[in-house]
Design an enzyme around this catalytic site. Structure first.
Site, mmCIF file in Angstrom:
data_model
loop_
_atom_site.group_PDB
_atom_site.id
_atom_site.type_symbol
_atom_site.label_atom_id
_atom_site.label_comp_id
_atom_site.label_asym_id
_atom_site.label_seq_id
_atom_site.Cartn_x
_atom_site.Cartn_y
_atom_site.Cartn_z
ATOM 1 N N VAL A 11 30.556 -3.187 53.220
ATOM 2 C CA VAL A 11 29.907 -3.414 51.925
ATOM 3 C C VAL A 11 30.268 -4.796 51.377
ATOM 4 C CG1 VAL A 11 29.776 -2.622 49.533
ATOM 5 C CG2 VAL A 11 29.800 -0.961 51.389
ATOM 6 N N ASN A 211 23.336 10.324 47.731
ATOM 7 C CA ASN A 211 23.758 10.556 49.110
ATOM 8 C C ASN A 211 23.787 12.036 49.456
ATOM 9 O OD1 ASN A 211 23.973 7.870 49.653
ATOM 10 N ND2 ASN A 211 26.188 7.803 49.794
ATOM 11 N N PHE A 252 13.800 10.616 55.966
ATOM 12 C CA PHE A 252 14.906 11.545 56.211
ATOM 13 C C PHE A 252 14.415 12.941 56.587
ATOM 14 C CE2 PHE A 252 16.859 8.125 53.930
ATOM 15 C CZ PHE A 252 18.129 8.021 54.478
ATOM 16 N N LEU A 253 13.276 12.997 57.278
ATOM 17 C CA LEU A 253 12.765 14.268 57.792
ATOM 18 C C LEU A 253 12.664 14.222 59.305
ATOM 19 C CD1 LEU A 253 9.976 15.296 55.225
ATOM 20 C CD2 LEU A 253 12.234 16.329 55.541
ATOM 21 N N CYS A 263 29.144 7.148 55.034
ATOM 22 C CA CYS A 263 28.783 7.564 53.668
ATOM 23 C C CYS A 263 28.590 9.067 53.514
ATOM 24 C CB CYS A 263 27.516 6.824 53.224
ATOM 25 S SG CYS A 263 27.732 5.051 53.030
#
Length: 548
Positions: A11, A211, A252-253, A263
């Protein structure tokens, strides 16, 4: 403006390089002298596409510097970002904030004037309050503000996520601190990136909530994939069908062996523990954590089942070790659970990964490391695909089959088409789709081709919506013209090439209210002015006139 970035990890380094690209003078500080020396030489300690070029260009321009001296970097800085690690604490799963608090202590000793202290690390709710307490204890009369500015960077596309974010979250109630943060993100403000100003605690909740929701979405489609396998359905069609719903979205499928990385695992665990402490347990998040942990173990069992129920003395080729492509991050990767389980079952494992091999060597024992996919599959009894690197998406199937002892593939990322793999002679097992075998190749290939054609037609409509609307309009207009040629327009009557008469002038003209007497179709069409000349000379109109 001038800022200090404490932490040269994932990061911190990405944020420092991107801020310097915005024109901000940045000093990136880390207590690892070896890492700082490598950065000055242009050696990037992490793999992130495009980061080496960004660091090199801004270092050469003098906007990006590296140092181990925190006091010199903090003195005179407009803002100090704390971007150190917050790993899960051993035993209870809470985030380990010792590095964050240690950085705050050093900052308190080095601040010389007004400064905005920003937490970029992912921290539990209330961390900002504790940082303010630490700083105030050291600086009773100090002039500073503590701000929460969580990051939303995806490994493998972090630079694009920073330069073109969906939103910027800034948690502070200080007007002065808001103005400093607005100036830092001025470049993004000019391109109308949404900047959400909120309270500090709310900003801390937003990061964890985002998240946890994404982890839940991944787990949900994985559960649906298991159901599809039992019902002989295709999870990709299901994901597409529900993803086209604007309320759900397509991202995210994609089913797989479970989420990992730096994370989702630690953030879901930290959120669950924070909720327990607050007396409001998040049972949904607790279930997501348990399902994801169990899924990785079940993926090893799936590979064993593909080998007929036993891998004792057999060779398993593994392609991909990192938790996702375009990164070298091995943290909580599914391979760290799957490979040890295969080794315990008696398998010989040969593995290949483009970027994660160096870290994997430290974490996995008893594995034969290979430099290419074809080297890994030599004499393999089964091939297991754990990460969808681009170089694994277009393998030479004929060569692959010739090198393997048995043509068996267990694809845990659904990289390939089952019908094509069956046609190539492989026994193919994937996630959320019926298994494919060579005997069923022709029928499956025909179905796959039909689906591919349907998807391509849909994609064409999505890519060219205006073209489709234009086509529909012209179709309507052509039908309207033909209707006028046959039936006329009862509202107005043509005279000559462009003139129009009022309907009353046709009273008693004969030939019906809708047609002019004595004119054939060509004349009526020409006189009306409704269509171009060529519409009358088209084969269809000409043949109809000849028949009449």
């Amino acid at each position: 403006m001038r800022i200090a970035m404490i932490g040269a990890g994932y990061v911190g380094l990405v944020s420092a390089a991107c801020f310097s690209e915005f024109g901000v003078d940045v000093v990136c500080v880390d207590n690892d002298a070896g890492k700082i020396e490598r950065l000055w030489r242009g050696e990037i300690p992490i793999y992130e596409p495009g980061l080496d070029t960004l660091v090199a260009s801004n270092t050469a321009a003098g906007r990006l510097k590296f140092s181990v001296e925190l006091p010199a970097a903090v003195a005179g800085a407009d803002a100090v970002f704390i971007a150190v690690g917050t790993p899960s604490r051993r035993g209870d799963g809470h985030a380990d904030l010792s590095f964050v608090y240690a950085a705050a202590e050093e900052v308190a000793r080095a601040v010389t004037g007004y400064c905005v202290v920003v937490t970029k690390s992912t921290v539990p709710v209330g961390t900002g309050d504790e940082l303010e307490r630490i700083l105030r204890a050291r600086l009773p009369e100090g002039d500073f503000d503590v701000v929460s500015n969580p990051e939303f960077l995806r490994e493998g596309s972090a630079i694009n996520d920073f330069m073109r974010p969906d939103r910027i979250i800034i948690g502070t109630e200080s007007v002065r601190a808001r103005e400093v943060m607005r100036q830092l993100y001025r470049v993004l403000y000019l391109i109308e990136t949404p900047i959400v100003f909120t309270s500090r605690r709310t900003a801390e909740v937003i990061k964890y909530a985002a998240n946890a929701y994404l982890a839940m979405k991944i787990t949900y489609i994985n559960e649906i994939a298991d159901l599809c396998e039992q019902l002989s359905a295709d999870v990709h069609d299901v994901a597409r069908g529900i993803g086209l719903d604007g309320r759900i979205g397509r991202k995210f499928l994609h089913p797989g062996p479970g989420y990992g990385g730096s994370c989702f695992p630690k953030d879901t665990l930290a959120l669950a523990r924070t909720a327990e402490q607050a007396g409001t347990p998040l049972r949904l998040v607790d279930t997501v954590i348990a399902i994801n942990d169990a899924r990785k173990q079940r993926m090893a069992e799936r590979i064993v089942a593909a080998c007929g129920g036993s891998v004792e003395g057999r060779t398993v080729a593994v392609l991909g070790l990192t938790f996702k492509p375009n990164t070298d991050d091995m943290r909580d990767a599914p391979s760290l659970v799957i490979i040890p389980a295969l080794l315990r079952a008696g398998a010989r494992v040969r593995a290949c990964d483009p970027e994660g091999r160096a870290d994997a060597r430290r974490l996995l024992d008893g594995v034969t490391w290979c430099s290419s996919a074809y080297e890994a599959v030599e004499d393999a009894d089964v091939l297991a695909m754990l990460t969808e690197w681009n170089e694994f998406r277009a393998l030479d199937l004929a060569r692959l089959k010739a090198l393997m002892r048995a043509p068996v593939i267990c694809d845990l990322r659904n990289i390939y088409n089952p019908a094509e793999m069956a046609a190539a002679g492989f026994d193919y097992v994937s996630i959320g789709r019926p298994p494919a075998h060579p005997a069923s190749a022709p029928a499956e290939l025909e179905v796959a081709n039909e689906r591919l054609h349907a998807r391509s037609q849909h994609s064409a409509r999505v890519r060219h919506p205006r073209r489709c609307r234009r086509y529909a309009y012209h179709r309507w207009r052509a039908c309207h013209r033909q209707s006028l040629r046959h039936h006329g327009d009862p509202r107005r009557r043509p005279v000559g090439r462009g003139g129009l008469r009022r309907p009353s002038e046709f009273a008693g003209a004969g030939g019906g209210a809708g047609r002019r007497p004595g004119l054939d179709r060509r004349a009526r069409c020409t006189a009306s002015g409704w269509a171009r000349r060529r519409c009358c000379t088209s084969p269809r109109i000409t043949s109809a006139r000849a028949a009449a």
